[in-house]
Design a protein around this motif. Sequence first.
Motif, PDB file in Angstrom:
ATOM      1  N   THR A 103       0.748  -1.326  -0.039  1.00  0.00           N
ATOM      2  CA  THR A 103      -0.209  -0.137   0.101  1.00  0.00           C
ATOM      3  C   THR A 103       1.098   1.337  -0.195  1.00  0.00           C
ATOM      4  O   THR A 103       1.225   1.545   1.189  1.00  0.00           O
ATOM      5  CB  THR A 103      -0.732  -0.033   1.238  1.00  0.00           C
ATOM      6  OG1 THR A 103      -1.615  -1.172   1.299  1.00  0.00           O
ATOM      7  CG2 THR A 103      -1.977   1.162   1.082  1.00  0.00           C
ATOM      8  N   LEU A 104       0.939   1.736  -1.220  1.00  0.00           N
ATOM      9  CA  LEU A 104       1.942   3.064  -1.484  1.00  0.00           C
ATOM     10  C   LEU A 104       1.134   4.202  -1.683  1.00  0.00           C
ATOM     11  O   LEU A 104       0.158   4.120  -2.445  1.00  0.00           O
ATOM     12  CB  LEU A 104       3.035   2.796  -2.459  1.00  0.00           C
ATOM     13  CG  LEU A 104       4.078   1.566  -1.891  1.00  0.00           C
ATOM     14  CD1 LEU A 104       5.042   1.256  -3.039  1.00  0.00           C
ATOM     15  CD2 LEU A 104       4.833   1.968  -0.533  1.00  0.00           C
ATOM     16  N   LEU A 115      10.675   6.682   3.949  1.00  0.00           N
ATOM     17  CA  LEU A 115      11.744   5.625   3.372  1.00  0.00           C
ATOM     18  C   LEU A 115      11.118   4.454   2.486  1.00  0.00           C
ATOM     19  O   LEU A 115      11.564   4.189   1.712  1.00  0.00           O
ATOM     20  CB  LEU A 115      12.461   5.176   4.505  1.00  0.00           C
ATOM     21  CG  LEU A 115      13.658   4.151   4.229  1.00  0.00           C
ATOM     22  CD1 LEU A 115      14.362   4.805   3.237  1.00  0.00           C
ATOM     23  CD2 LEU A 115      14.235   3.463   5.476  1.00  0.00           C
ATOM     24  N   ASN A 116       9.980   3.782   3.226  1.00  0.00           N
ATOM     25  CA  ASN A 116       9.382   2.748   2.518  1.00  0.00           C
ATOM     26  C   ASN A 116       7.867   3.082   1.845  1.00  0.00           C
ATOM     27  O   ASN A 116       7.051   2.291   1.666  1.00  0.00           O
ATOM     28  CB  ASN A 116       9.251   1.627   3.546  1.00  0.00           C
ATOM     29  CG  ASN A 116      10.655   1.068   3.758  1.00  0.00           C
ATOM     30  OD1 ASN A 116      11.383   1.112   3.145  1.00  0.00           O
ATOM     31  ND2 ASN A 116      10.890   0.935   5.139  1.00  0.00           N
ATOM     32  N   PRO A 141      10.206   5.389  -2.618  1.00  0.00           N
ATOM     33  CA  PRO A 141      10.172   4.489  -3.513  1.00  0.00           C
ATOM     34  C   PRO A 141       9.528   4.782  -4.839  1.00  0.00           C
ATOM     35  O   PRO A 141       9.996   4.559  -5.896  1.00  0.00           O
ATOM     36  CB  PRO A 141       9.721   3.188  -2.786  1.00  0.00           C
ATOM     37  CG  PRO A 141      10.157   3.535  -1.454  1.00  0.00           C
ATOM     38  CD  PRO A 141       9.954   4.830  -1.072  1.00  0.00           C
ATOM     39  N   VAL A 142       8.293   5.394  -4.454  1.00  0.00           N
ATOM     40  CA  VAL A 142       7.584   5.853  -5.730  1.00  0.00           C
ATOM     41  C   VAL A 142       8.073   6.646  -6.447  1.00  0.00           C
ATOM     42  O   VAL A 142       8.321   6.732  -7.751  1.00  0.00           O
ATOM     43  CB  VAL A 142       6.010   6.478  -5.249  1.00  0.00           C
ATOM     44  CG1 VAL A 142       5.492   6.948  -6.393  1.00  0.00           C
ATOM     45  CG2 VAL A 142       5.464   5.428  -4.534  1.00  0.00           C
ATOM     46  N   LEU A 143       8.701   7.904  -6.083  1.00  0.00           N
ATOM     47  CA  LEU A 143       9.442   8.833  -6.696  1.00  0.00           C
ATOM     48  C   LEU A 143      10.560   8.317  -7.343  1.00  0.00           C
ATOM     49  O   LEU A 143      11.034   8.756  -8.410  1.00  0.00           O
ATOM     50  CB  LEU A 143       9.590   9.910  -5.811  1.00  0.00           C
ATOM     51  CG  LEU A 143      10.582  11.306  -6.076  1.00  0.00           C
ATOM     52  CD1 LEU A 143       9.703  11.856  -7.449  1.00  0.00           C
ATOM     53  CD2 LEU A 143      10.987  12.320  -5.193  1.00  0.00           C
ATOM     54  N   ALA A 144      11.324   7.433  -6.701  1.00  0.00           N
ATOM     55  CA  ALA A 144      12.652   6.714  -7.196  1.00  0.00           C
ATOM     56  C   ALA A 144      12.264   6.176  -8.671  1.00  0.00           C
ATOM     57  O   ALA A 144      13.086   5.965  -9.266  1.00  0.00           O
ATOM     58  CB  ALA A 144      13.158   5.816  -6.408  1.00  0.00           C
ATOM     59  N   THR A 145      11.180   5.510  -8.744  1.00  0.00           N
ATOM     60  CA  THR A 145      10.867   5.151  -9.910  1.00  0.00           C
ATOM     61  C   THR A 145      10.962   6.015 -11.091  1.00  0.00           C
ATOM     62  O   THR A 145      11.027   5.591 -12.494  1.00  0.00           O
ATOM     63  CB  THR A 145       9.445   4.560 -10.174  1.00  0.00           C
ATOM     64  OG1 THR A 145       8.154   5.666  -9.888  1.00  0.00           O
ATOM     65  CG2 THR A 145       9.156   3.279  -9.264  1.00  0.00           C
ATOM     66  N   GLN A 146      10.805   7.131 -11.076  1.00  0.00           N
ATOM     67  CA  GLN A 146      10.899   8.268 -12.003  1.00  0.00           C
ATOM     68  C   GLN A 146      12.336   8.695 -12.430  1.00  0.00           C
ATOM     69  O   GLN A 146      12.525   9.318 -13.445  1.00  0.00           O
ATOM     70  CB  GLN A 146      10.094   9.344 -11.599  1.00  0.00           C
ATOM     71  CG  GLN A 146       8.725   9.136 -11.052  1.00  0.00           C
ATOM     72  CD  GLN A 146       7.753   8.525 -12.283  1.00  0.00           C
ATOM     73  OE1 GLN A 146       7.891   8.951 -13.399  1.00  0.00           O
ATOM     74  NE2 GLN A 146       7.417   7.336 -11.878  1.00  0.00           N
ATOM     75  N   ALA A 178       2.447  -3.440  -6.849  1.00  0.00           N
ATOM     76  CA  ALA A 178       1.575  -4.956  -6.764  1.00  0.00           C
ATOM     77  C   ALA A 178       2.610  -6.013  -7.388  1.00  0.00           C
ATOM     78  O   ALA A 178       2.678  -6.390  -8.588  1.00  0.00           O
ATOM     79  CB  ALA A 178       0.475  -4.915  -7.869  1.00  0.00           C
ATOM     80  N   PRO A 179       3.633  -6.376  -6.623  1.00  0.00           N
ATOM     81  CA  PRO A 179       4.635  -7.268  -7.073  1.00  0.00           C
ATOM     82  C   PRO A 179       4.065  -8.848  -7.269  1.00  0.00           C
ATOM     83  O   PRO A 179       4.740  -9.834  -7.782  1.00  0.00           O
ATOM     84  CB  PRO A 179       5.584  -7.299  -5.828  1.00  0.00           C
ATOM     85  CG  PRO A 179       4.795  -7.005  -4.599  1.00  0.00           C
ATOM     86  CD  PRO A 179       3.613  -5.972  -5.175  1.00  0.00           C
ATOM     87  N   GLY A 180       2.909  -8.921  -6.645  1.00  0.00           N
ATOM     88  CA  GLY A 180       2.222 -10.382  -7.027  1.00  0.00           C
ATOM     89  C   GLY A 180       1.115 -10.689  -6.032  1.00  0.00           C
ATOM     90  O   GLY A 180       1.430 -10.324  -4.972  1.00  0.00           O
ATOM     91  N   THR A 181      -0.105 -11.199  -6.210  1.00  0.00           N
ATOM     92  CA  THR A 181      -0.862 -11.363  -5.389  1.00  0.00           C
ATOM     93  C   THR A 181      -1.518 -12.682  -5.451  1.00  0.00           C
ATOM     94  O   THR A 181      -2.464 -13.001  -4.799  1.00  0.00           O
ATOM     95  CB  THR A 181      -2.309 -10.516  -5.582  1.00  0.00           C
ATOM     96  OG1 THR A 181      -2.670 -10.342  -6.945  1.00  0.00           O
ATOM     97  CG2 THR A 181      -1.840  -8.889  -5.399  1.00  0.00           C
ATOM     98  N   THR A 182      -1.048 -13.546  -6.283  1.00  0.00           N
ATOM     99  CA  THR A 182      -1.537 -14.766  -6.609  1.00  0.00           C
ATOM    100  C   THR A 182      -0.727 -16.043  -5.476  1.00  0.00           C
ATOM    101  O   THR A 182       0.596 -16.082  -5.796  1.00  0.00           O
ATOM    102  CB  THR A 182      -1.391 -15.410  -8.009  1.00  0.00           C
ATOM    103  OG1 THR A 182      -2.213 -14.459  -8.859  1.00  0.00           O
ATOM    104  CG2 THR A 182      -2.075 -16.861  -8.045  1.00  0.00           C
ATOM    105  N   ALA A 183      -1.597 -16.571  -4.587  1.00  0.00           N
ATOM    106  CA  ALA A 183      -0.934 -17.662  -3.826  1.00  0.00           C
ATOM    107  C   ALA A 183      -0.454 -18.923  -4.761  1.00  0.00           C
ATOM    108  O   ALA A 183      -1.210 -19.255  -5.478  1.00  0.00           O
ATOM    109  CB  ALA A 183      -2.056 -18.206  -2.604  1.00  0.00           C
TER     110      ALA A 183
END
Length: 204
Positions: free
Chosen positions: A77-78, A139-140, A144-149, A192-197
């Motif tokens: 949740t970012l 930090l977390n 990280p969101v801004l760092a993607t740019q 969303a790194p992955g949500t499937t078990a």
Amino acid sequence: MGGQYRITGDKYPRMRQRRRRGRLVFAVVASIAALGLVGWGTLQLIDVFSGGKKAAAAGTEKACPATKASPAARTRTLPRPGDITVNVYNATARTGLAKQTADELRRRGFRIGDVGNAAKEFDKKVKGTGILLGPASALNTSLPVLATQLAGAEPRTDAARKGAALDLVIGDGFKALTGKPAADQALTKLTAPGTTAVTSKKSC
């Protein structure tokens, strides 16, 4: 003997021989029965001991564990870009970088705060692509969101910093923001790194 009960011929009844045969037959039958009982008892003993070992072995066998699902990767949740305020500062000798960068970040959905030259502590002192500065709580989350740019930017936090706004300090190694397709892909992967078990199966 004479008279009506006179016995003729040379063969006589042998009562003792019949008794011996009867005893012999009885002995044979008794022996067979005894052997049968002994054999049956032996089989029972073998079955008891062998069965006990099998039961013990069965008791020591580990039950097949229930199929478990490995923990799914949790969706982080970012904050969204529209929830992040970015101050853009130019620490290089090139003019116009702060405004150009701020305009592009605005087009990508970020909120823009101050735009101008970097403070003395950073001016002409940032050799890399840039520095991303924010409060410890960022930090977390927003950092990280801004760092993607801006790939290669150095994230830093300041515990004494007030407010939630971030600073993007442009360094000498800056050429441009990360291309929008690559930045969007990085942001999607981050949030969303992955949500499937994944179900792990184990044979028993």
